[in-house]
Enzyme design. Structure first.
Site, PDB file in Angstrom:
ATOM      1  N   HIS A  43      10.268  17.646 -40.375  1.00 25.96           N
ATOM      2  CA  HIS A  43      11.338  16.798 -40.854  1.00 25.96           C
ATOM      3  C   HIS A  43      11.572  15.805 -40.253  1.00 25.96           C
ATOM      4  O   HIS A  43      10.710  15.405 -39.461  1.00 25.96           O
ATOM      5  CB  HIS A  43      12.546  17.920 -40.444  1.00 25.96           C
ATOM      6  N   LYS A  87      16.344  15.215 -37.417  1.00 32.31           N
ATOM      7  CA  LYS A  87      16.693  16.554 -37.558  1.00 32.31           C
ATOM      8  C   LYS A  87      17.165  17.365 -36.315  1.00 32.31           C
ATOM      9  O   LYS A  87      16.272  17.402 -35.318  1.00 32.31           O
ATOM     10  CB  LYS A  87      15.449  17.322 -38.151  1.00 32.31           C
TER      11      LYS A  87
END
Length: 271
Positions: free
Chosen positions: A159, A163
């Site tokens: 990600h 995140k």
């Protein structure tokens, strides 16, 4: 021209990455209208119209007051943080407003609160609101049943650098699907930060690795490693609009239902 019978949605977390895509999708999709938009009290968008957030989205005013945001809503779609979303669920329960829960990261007690609320309102909750991501979770369980003997399993989630969850909610859901399908308890076989220690791998363990960097929207892989072969399944999200479209599909599913706790599996089985 939208139908006067449009499904009225309130979007919680409207100024977030997914929230903006939800505003855009709901404002442009036939059969939907935005009855409210909810942001945190510190958001610079509180007290401004949706047009200020997403040009062309309409004049609905954005608010940080839950009671105001929920007025006239049929369904709340929530992409916030776990502790915030829990308060939204309680407010929706009191007002008999159904919920699509895109927020993840709930602990066991918080999940129990959601399950209890679902005795009075209908709630769709999912680790991943995209159709492809939800399908990946289904497939992971199917493959785990077939490769239950002699294969080590790793879940890798990638990600963007900001995140918050580690591992992601989708990674955990993938691990749960694999564990359940192969007769394991994830709590007893999960190894987080797999590869960060020098201990030999324990048979039956499910390894989790998380990568955070750049602007990656989301990528999840489940790797089944055997002797002389390896099987991988991967889902890559290139745009957050896929989460918005999946959430609208879930909103259609939950609209009009009296109560119950549902998943994206239930949504995807209904056309």
């Amino acid at each position: 021209m939208k139908s006067p019978a449009s499904l009225r949605v309130c979007i919680a977390g409207a100024s977030g990455r997914v929230g903006r895509q939800l505003v855009k999708a709901a404002a442009s999709t036939d059969g939907f209208s935005i009855s409210g938009a909810l942001v945190s009290p510190t958001s610079r968008y509180a007290g401004t119209p949706l047009d200020a957030l997403v040009p062309g989205a309409g004049e609905t005013w954005i608010t940080s007051i839950v009671d105001d945001a929920l007025v006239g809503a049929d369904v709340l779609i929530d992409f916030t943080r776990a502790h915030v979303a829990l308060e939204h669920v309680k407010a929706c329960r009191d007002r008999r407003i159904n919920v699509v829960m895109g927020t993840t990261g709930f602990d066991r007690d918080q999940s129990n609160v959601i399950a209890t609320a679902a005795e009075e309102v209908a709630i769709v909750t999912a680790a991943n609101m995209s159709i492809g991501g939800s399908t990946l979770i289904q497939i992971a369980g199917t493959i785990a049943r077939a490769l239950s003997d002699g294969f080590d399993v790793d879940v890798v989630g990638t990600h963007h650098r900001t995140k918050a969850e580690l591992p992601s909610g989708t990674s955990i859901a993938l691990g749960e699907a694999v564990a359940a399908a192969s007769g394991r308890d994830l709590a007893n076989c999960a190894v987080y930060g797999h590869g960060a220690n020098s201990s030999p791998r324990t048979a039956g363990s499910i390894g989790f690795s998380s990568i955070r960097g750049g602007d990656t929207v989301g990528e999840h892989a489940v790797i089944f490693s055997g002797n002389g072969e390896r099987f991988e399944i991967i889902h890559r999200a290139f745009h957050r609009s896929i989460y918005a479209q999946g959430s609208l599909r879930a909103a259609r599913f939950v609209a009009g239902r009296r109560c119950g706790l549902f998943t994206m599996d239930d949504v995807m089985q209904t056309r």
